[in-house]
Design a protein around this motif. Structure first.
Motif, short mmCIF file in Angstrom:
data_model
loop_
_atom_site.label_atom_id
_atom_site.label_comp_id
_atom_site.label_asym_id
_atom_site.label_seq_id
_atom_site.Cartn_x
_atom_site.Cartn_y
_atom_site.Cartn_z
N VAL A 51 1.08 2.32 -14.14
CA VAL A 51 0.22 3.16 -13.31
C VAL A 51 -0.93 2.32 -12.75
N TYR A 52 -1.07 2.37 -11.42
CA TYR A 52 -2.23 1.77 -10.74
C TYR A 52 -3.20 2.91 -10.39
N GLN A 53 -4.32 2.96 -11.08
CA GLN A 53 -5.31 3.99 -10.76
C GLN A 53 -6.33 3.38 -9.79
N LEU A 54 -6.22 3.81 -8.51
CA LEU A 54 -7.04 3.21 -7.45
C LEU A 54 -8.48 3.69 -7.53
N HIS A 55 -9.38 2.80 -7.12
CA HIS A 55 -10.80 3.12 -6.96
C HIS A 55 -11.24 2.62 -5.58
N GLY A 56 -11.76 3.51 -4.77
CA GLY A 56 -12.20 3.14 -3.43
C GLY A 56 -11.34 3.78 -2.36
N PRO A 57 -11.87 3.96 -1.16
CA PRO A 57 -11.13 4.62 -0.08
C PRO A 57 -10.04 3.72 0.48
N LEU A 58 -8.92 4.33 0.84
CA LEU A 58 -7.82 3.60 1.47
C LEU A 58 -7.84 3.93 2.96
N PHE A 59 -8.24 2.95 3.77
CA PHE A 59 -8.32 3.11 5.22
C PHE A 59 -8.07 1.76 5.86
N PHE A 60 -8.22 1.69 7.17
CA PHE A 60 -7.77 0.50 7.91
C PHE A 60 -8.37 -0.80 7.40
N ALA A 61 -9.61 -0.76 6.91
CA ALA A 61 -10.26 -2.00 6.48
C ALA A 61 -9.87 -2.42 5.07
N SER A 62 -9.32 -1.50 4.26
CA SER A 62 -9.04 -1.83 2.85
C SER A 62 -7.55 -1.96 2.56
N VAL A 63 -6.69 -1.81 3.59
CA VAL A 63 -5.24 -1.85 3.32
C VAL A 63 -4.80 -3.23 2.84
N SER A 64 -5.44 -4.30 3.29
CA SER A 64 -5.07 -5.64 2.83
C SER A 64 -5.35 -5.79 1.35
N SER A 65 -6.53 -5.32 0.91
CA SER A 65 -6.86 -5.37 -0.51
C SER A 65 -5.91 -4.50 -1.32
N PHE A 66 -5.50 -3.37 -0.76
CA PHE A 66 -4.58 -2.46 -1.44
C PHE A 66 -3.24 -3.15 -1.69
N ARG A 67 -2.71 -3.82 -0.68
CA ARG A 67 -1.42 -4.49 -0.83
C ARG A 67 -1.48 -5.61 -1.86
#
Length: 569
Positions: free
Chosen positions: A473-489
């Protein structure tokens, strides 16, 4: 420094007196902006009347003063120069219709999106612009036909009277508040100036000027003559075959007087509907005309609303009351429609005159009405009176506005606020000072602040990783939007992860199409590896957004009911 504007309660007496004070200050401003726009002075004066009168009655901010402004004049001058004044009036009418549309759609509340750093930059930049604009009042017409600084004696007297005006404004409220200090200062300094102009020796007079102390009429005539000399010189240059610069002083007095007569507007008739005025050639009612005026009308509407709503916000802060942004949009639109119908150049809220009104005790709609009616009375019936008012008195009042407008606290809080906010504040103030375009300065500040916000939140994407039975399980912290998609991947590892993976959005949410696309791509990578990816704890809005995307987001959503993020507004 906002404490400088002492608290007042609305009263008829204060509204009347403050309105008359503002009327005196409106005359040179309206004339100056008419010159900037390339239209006759009375177009600016009558525009100030219509805009001020109608917006005071129908606008959303009692006590705020509107009129012909420099921000609108900068846009108008291009239209007049390229297509002619006949296209100006329909452009102003269309501008008003667009502003009313914005108000009816209730878009005035968007002013709340303006960050505090942008507001500070706007206020400080505008204070500097107002201060620099007063430099022209220290100039007179030189022998070469250009505006030059006053000579020694006249300049010394001018500075003394400006200082006296400021002193009266500061000291009089400590003794009595029966009369607005600004109005009292204008009356006292005017009487002194009349005495000096009457009894001072002629040797003190600047070249080409009848008075030692420059009056409103002197400044108006000097600007008219300077424009006339420039136009006459350009006409001579266009006939010269050589590239040698023409000496303006060789122009004959008859040439100058003829040119002055062609632009002098003090003898023009009262305003009338522009399509009944024989002085103007009507623009054709065609699609081509509409396409010509539309870009200018859009800019005029945007500039006018941004400056008006920013001024409304500032007056709200000073008076500790709240105006209606949507109603102000409608009021400004109605004022511009009437202004355009009567051959005006359009306008919007005037922050300098609004602050004079507030400082003088004006709080109600009556103050704006009195200012507009007083302006028209001065122009039509009391021209000899207004012509004797010294510019030193009006400059002193405007300098006090500058002192009260500038947010002095910013000078010692630079080390206490984020550097990004300081950068935005300086950027907005600097753009305002350099280009005098308040609307673009505010928009630029909002865009830069938004980009800074996006950058900061892009770096805040992280995940807590734990295992539940055979699921990672990856429990995300922070908004997922155009500027954070690279960090998300970068957080996920499809190659090395176990067969079952879940992304928990309990502390996060999906904001835009970029986020949906990134989820779809990461899900596709897991499918290629033969693994299952599930999304957990999506709130109702995020779940609805992904389901609506259809095949753009082919991913399994777990039916968990633990919602942490509030619904989208």
């Amino acid at each position: 420094m906002l404490a400088y504007f002492s608290k007042h309660t609305a009263s008829v007496k204060d509204d009347v007196l403050s309105g008359f004070t503002v009327a005196l200050a409106l005359v040179p401003e309206a004339v100056a902006f008419a010159f900037v726009a390339g239209v006759p002075p009375t177009v600016g004066l009558y525009s100030a009347f219509f805009i001020g009168f109608i917006s005071s009655l129908t606008g959303g901010r009692p006590g705020m003063i509107s009129g012909a402004t420099g921000a609108m004049a900068v846009v108008v001058v291009s239209l007049v120069a390229i297509h002619g004044i006949q296209y100006l009036f329909p452009a102003v009418i269309l501008c008003g219709l667009l502003q009313i549309t914005v108000g009816l759609l209730r878009l005035g509340k968007l002013i709340r999106l303006v960050p505090h750093s942008v507001m500070l930059g706007f206020v400080n930049g505008l204070a500097i612009v107002i201060g620099l604009a007063q430099i022209g009042s220290f100039k007179t017409l030189g022998i070469d036909g250009t505006m030059t600084f006053l000579p020694g004696t006249s300049l010394t007297i001018m500075i003394f009277l400006v200082a006296l005006t400021m002193s009266i404004i500061v000291l009089l409220p400590r003794m009595t508040k029966a009369i607005p200090s600004s109005l009292a200062a204008i009356i006292v300094v005017s009487m002194i100036a009349i005495g000096i102009n009457k009894f001072a020796p002629d040797s003190w007079n600047p070249t080409g000027q009848a008075n030692v102390v420059q009056t409103v009429d002197d400044l108006m005539m000097n600007n008219l003559k300077a424009k006339a000399v420039k136009d006459a010189a350009l006409a001579v240059q266009s006939q010269e075959t050589s590239t040698t610069q023409v000496d303006l002083s060789v122009l004959s007095q008859s040439q100058i007087e003829t040119a002055v007569a062609s632009v002098k507007a003090t003898s023009e008739p009262l305003p009338m509907l522009f399509f009944l005025d024989s002085r103007y050639v009507l623009a054709p009612l065609s699609w081509e005309t509409f396409m010509i005026i539309l870009p200018f009308s859009l800019i005029l509407a945007g500039v006018g609303l941004i400056e008006s709503l920013m001024t409304l916000t500032l007056i709200d802060e000073i008076t500790e009351t709240r105006g209606s942004g949507n109603r102000e949009c409608i009021g400004q639109g109605a004022a511009n429609i009437v202004c355009g119908l009567f051959g005006g150049m359009g306008g919007c809220a005037m922050i300098g005159q609004s602050l004079i009104n507030v400082n003088s005790g004006g709080r109600g709609r009556l103050s704006g009405v009195v200012a507009a009616v007083g302006l028209m009375t001065l122009v039509v019936l009391l021209k000899p009176v207004i012509s004797m008012v010294p510019m030193a008195a009006l400059v002193g009042v405007m300098f006090m506005v500058v002192i009260g407008t500038f947010e002095w606290s910013t000078l010692h809080t630079w080390n206490k606020v984020p550097k990004s906010d300081v950068f935005v504040m300086v950027l907005v103030a600097g753009y305002t000072v350099l280009f005098h375009n308040l609307a673009i300065a505010v928009l630029l500040g909002i865009v830069v602040q938004a980009l800074i916000f996006a950058w900061h939140h892009a770096t805040h994407m992280m995940a807590d990783i734990h295992f539940e039975d055979d699921t990672k399980v990856y429990q995300l912290h922070g908004p997922l939007f155009f500027a954070s998609v690279s960090s998300f991947r970068e957080l996920l590892d499809p190659v090395n992860d176990p067969p079952f993976v879940a992304i928990d959005f309990y502390f996060s949410r999906v904001y835009d199409q970029s986020a949906i696309e990134s989820i779809n791509k990461i899900a596709e990578r897991y499918r290629q590896e033969g693994k299952e990816l599930h999304l957990r704890n999506l709130n109702a809005d995020c779940k609805r957004m992904i389901e609506k995307a259809g095949d753009l987001a082919e991913v399994e959503i777990s039916e968990d009911q633990h919602y942490h993020i509030t619904k989208m507004i």
